[in-house]
Design a protein around this motif. Structure first.
Motif, mmCIF file in Angstrom:
data_model
loop_
_atom_site.group_PDB
_atom_site.id
_atom_site.type_symbol
_atom_site.label_atom_id
_atom_site.label_comp_id
_atom_site.label_asym_id
_atom_site.label_seq_id
_atom_site.Cartn_x
_atom_site.Cartn_y
_atom_site.Cartn_z
ATOM 1 N N UNK A 17 0.788 -1.164 -0.055
ATOM 2 C CA UNK A 17 0.036 -0.030 -0.039
ATOM 3 C C UNK A 17 0.904 1.170 0.163
ATOM 4 N N UNK A 18 1.890 0.969 0.801
ATOM 5 C CA UNK A 18 2.673 2.402 1.026
ATOM 6 C C UNK A 18 3.469 2.625 -0.626
ATOM 7 N N UNK A 19 3.654 1.744 -1.396
ATOM 8 C CA UNK A 19 4.072 1.894 -2.531
ATOM 9 C C UNK A 19 3.098 2.285 -3.764
ATOM 10 N N UNK A 20 1.826 1.813 -3.659
ATOM 11 C CA UNK A 20 0.656 2.036 -4.550
ATOM 12 C C UNK A 20 0.248 3.288 -4.219
ATOM 13 N N UNK A 21 -0.070 3.721 -3.100
ATOM 14 C CA UNK A 21 -0.905 5.059 -2.677
ATOM 15 C C UNK A 21 0.075 6.193 -3.230
ATOM 16 N N UNK A 22 1.510 6.509 -3.106
ATOM 17 C CA UNK A 22 2.002 7.432 -3.676
ATOM 18 C C UNK A 22 2.082 7.617 -5.326
ATOM 19 N N UNK A 23 2.108 6.353 -5.796
ATOM 20 C CA UNK A 23 1.989 6.201 -7.320
ATOM 21 C C UNK A 23 0.556 6.740 -7.809
ATOM 22 N N UNK A 24 -0.585 6.211 -6.952
ATOM 23 C CA UNK A 24 -1.995 6.463 -7.429
ATOM 24 C C UNK A 24 -2.100 8.227 -7.225
ATOM 25 N N UNK A 25 -1.482 8.912 -6.011
ATOM 26 C CA UNK A 25 -1.233 10.307 -5.923
ATOM 27 C C UNK A 25 -0.723 10.822 -7.158
ATOM 28 N N UNK A 26 0.292 10.581 -7.522
ATOM 29 C CA UNK A 26 1.100 11.234 -8.430
ATOM 30 C C UNK A 26 0.667 11.083 -10.040
ATOM 31 N N UNK A 27 0.035 9.999 -10.225
ATOM 32 C CA UNK A 27 -0.763 9.887 -11.446
ATOM 33 C C UNK A 27 -2.017 10.640 -11.587
ATOM 34 N N UNK A 28 -2.488 10.669 -10.664
ATOM 35 C CA UNK A 28 -3.765 11.673 -10.213
ATOM 36 C C UNK A 28 -3.444 12.983 -10.411
ATOM 37 N N UNK A 29 -2.336 13.438 -9.905
ATOM 38 C CA UNK A 29 -1.687 14.715 -10.130
ATOM 39 C C UNK A 29 -1.459 15.335 -11.581
ATOM 40 N N UNK A 30 -0.811 14.086 -12.221
ATOM 41 C CA UNK A 30 -0.563 14.518 -13.577
ATOM 42 C C UNK A 30 -1.934 14.549 -14.293
ATOM 43 N N UNK A 31 -2.923 13.766 -14.086
ATOM 44 C CA UNK A 31 -4.147 13.917 -14.830
ATOM 45 C C UNK A 31 -4.973 15.233 -14.540
ATOM 46 N N UNK A 32 -4.756 15.761 -13.345
ATOM 47 C CA UNK A 32 -5.364 17.161 -12.846
ATOM 48 C C UNK A 32 -4.820 18.025 -13.607
ATOM 49 N N UNK A 33 -3.140 18.117 -13.912
ATOM 50 C CA UNK A 33 -2.687 18.947 -14.614
ATOM 51 C C UNK A 33 -2.836 18.865 -16.009
ATOM 52 N N UNK A 34 -3.390 17.796 -16.511
ATOM 53 C CA UNK A 34 -3.627 17.604 -18.056
ATOM 54 C C UNK A 34 -5.294 18.419 -18.272
ATOM 55 N N UNK A 35 -6.164 18.308 -17.190
ATOM 56 C CA UNK A 35 -7.308 19.195 -17.240
ATOM 57 C C UNK A 35 -7.052 20.404 -17.120
ATOM 58 N N UNK A 36 -6.368 20.933 -16.385
ATOM 59 C CA UNK A 36 -6.042 22.238 -16.267
ATOM 60 C C UNK A 36 -5.153 22.876 -17.592
ATOM 61 N N UNK A 37 -4.234 22.151 -18.009
ATOM 62 C CA UNK A 37 -3.480 22.580 -19.201
ATOM 63 C C UNK A 37 -4.743 22.731 -20.356
ATOM 64 N N UNK A 38 -5.551 21.825 -20.607
ATOM 65 C CA UNK A 38 -6.583 21.739 -21.464
ATOM 66 C C UNK A 38 -7.277 23.192 -21.724
ATOM 67 N N UNK A 39 -7.774 23.574 -20.190
ATOM 68 C CA UNK A 39 -8.492 24.622 -20.075
ATOM 69 C C UNK A 39 -7.662 25.845 -20.213
ATOM 70 N N UNK A 40 -6.479 26.007 -19.988
ATOM 71 C CA UNK A 40 -6.026 27.338 -19.687
ATOM 72 C C UNK A 40 -4.737 27.712 -20.711
ATOM 73 N N UNK A 41 -4.446 26.754 -21.621
ATOM 74 C CA UNK A 41 -3.348 27.037 -22.761
ATOM 75 C C UNK A 41 -4.075 27.403 -24.060
ATOM 76 N N UNK A 42 -2.968 28.095 -24.737
ATOM 77 C CA UNK A 42 -3.597 28.305 -26.092
ATOM 78 C C UNK A 42 -2.906 27.397 -26.968
ATOM 79 N N UNK A 43 -3.916 26.599 -27.505
ATOM 80 C CA UNK A 43 -3.253 25.538 -28.399
ATOM 81 C C UNK A 43 -4.206 25.128 -29.626
ATOM 82 N N UNK A 44 -3.664 24.434 -30.641
ATOM 83 C CA UNK A 44 -4.520 23.834 -31.733
ATOM 84 C C UNK A 44 -3.990 22.359 -31.717
#
Length: 318
Positions: A17-44
């Motif tokens: 669990x100590x190995x899985x939990x941080x990995x889950x948190x790190x991957x979740x943070x990356x996904x949240x960054x993806x959502x934020x980038x999709x809403x805030x960046x200027x892109x095509x």
């Protein structure tokens, strides 16, 4: 000996669990960054959408000017079909139809629904599994799987650009691992160039806002006995359909990633158990207690069947 074995099991579980939990948190943070980038960046993004119905070529532009989101989705093949976003208005232009505008915070047809999800909420019911890194569109990408813990829904694999955090590929998989849909970027541009192109949208005359009837509160004569973890009701109604004499009672459900409706009406001639699936959408119908129950939405067939079987009807007061 038994006590030693039990202690080892506890220690092993806590280490896992100590190995899985941080990995889950790190991957979740990356996904949240993806959502934020999709809403805030200027892109095509120039991309293809692949499904059981075929392949579509599309272009999506997004910019933020004076804190106002702007978007344009253009179908690149066939008659011109376009969706524009300015602020919280989403305007649709389709051949043969009067243009109209609806309220919304993003163009739902542009990027996969996963991109706009609330990953903090999903983390309670989904696992975010890092698969490593690879290359898409000549860009290094983080690869993350999004899987429901109870196994009752479809899953996603996301390829996210390491630098911009924009999604460059998203696959929707069924429970057997078969790809149902794929979003795949062919080329993309990020920066002020896109903002300059989108500047003209600030002055375009858009069609008027389409007024929708206010939702009325209705009491329904049935309940769902089982739902996948994290799913909740978001709307309900009772309405008559064209050429149908009896009303249909409906509840719309969502877990923030997938949605489906449960529809109940008195059974008529020819009603019976039926099943149909096309891509991500399933239609499952059964007849019970003089009612026809129809599940329509983004669910595996076995999950739709389990929900339909769980429906209970309220006993009318004598």
């Amino acid at each position: 000996m038994k006590q030693l074995w039990f202690s080892v099991c506890l220690l092993t579980g806590s280490l896992l669990y100590s190995n899985i939990a941080p990995a889950q948190t790190a991957s979740g943070a990356l996904l949240q960054q993806m959502s934020s980038a999709s809403r805030s960046l200027n892109y095509e993004l120039a991309y293809i959408s692949i499904s059981k119905q075929g392949i579509e070529s599309l272009r999506y532009r997004h910019a933020v000017i004076d804190q106002q989101p702007l978007g344009q989705l253009l179908h690149m093949d066939g008659p011109r079909r376009e969706v524009l976003q300015r602020g919280d208005g989403i305007s649709y232009f389709e051949p043969g139809l009067e243009p109209f505008t609806l309220t919304g915070d993003h163009i739902v047809d542009a990027l996969p629904a996963l991109v706009y999800a609330d990953f903090d909420r999903l983390a309670k019911y989904y696992d975010f599994i890092s698969v490593g890194r690879t290359r898409i569109s000549d860009r290094p990408c983080e690869v993350i799987r999004v899987v429901a813990r109870d196994g009752s829904r479809y899953s996603y694999i996301v390829w996210m650009d390491v630098d911009t955090k924009l999604p460059l590929r998203v696959d929707l998989l069924d429970r057997d691992g078969e790809t149902l849909e794929q979003f795949r970027v062919i080329s993309f541009v990020v920066g002020a160039e896109v903002q300059n192109i989108m500047q003209g949208l600030l002055k375009v005359n858009l069609p008027p806002l389409l007024s929708l009837p206010a939702a009325e509160k209705v009491n329904l004569s049935w309940n769902t006995g089982w739902l996948p973890a994290g799913v909740s009701e978001v709307a309900r109604n009772r309405r008559k359909l064209p050429n149908v004499s009896v009303p249909v009672e409906s509840r719309l459900y969502s877990d923030g990633l997938f949605s489906f409706s449960v529809n109940v009406s008195p059974s008529g001639a020819g009603a019976g158990q039926q099943f149909y699936r096309q891509g991500r959408r399933t239609i499952q119908s059964i007849v019970r207690n003089g009612h026809e129950i129809i599940i329509v939405g983004e669910l595996p067939p076995s999950t739709a069947k389990r929900i339909a079987d769980s429906i209970t009807f309220k006993v009318a007061a004598q």
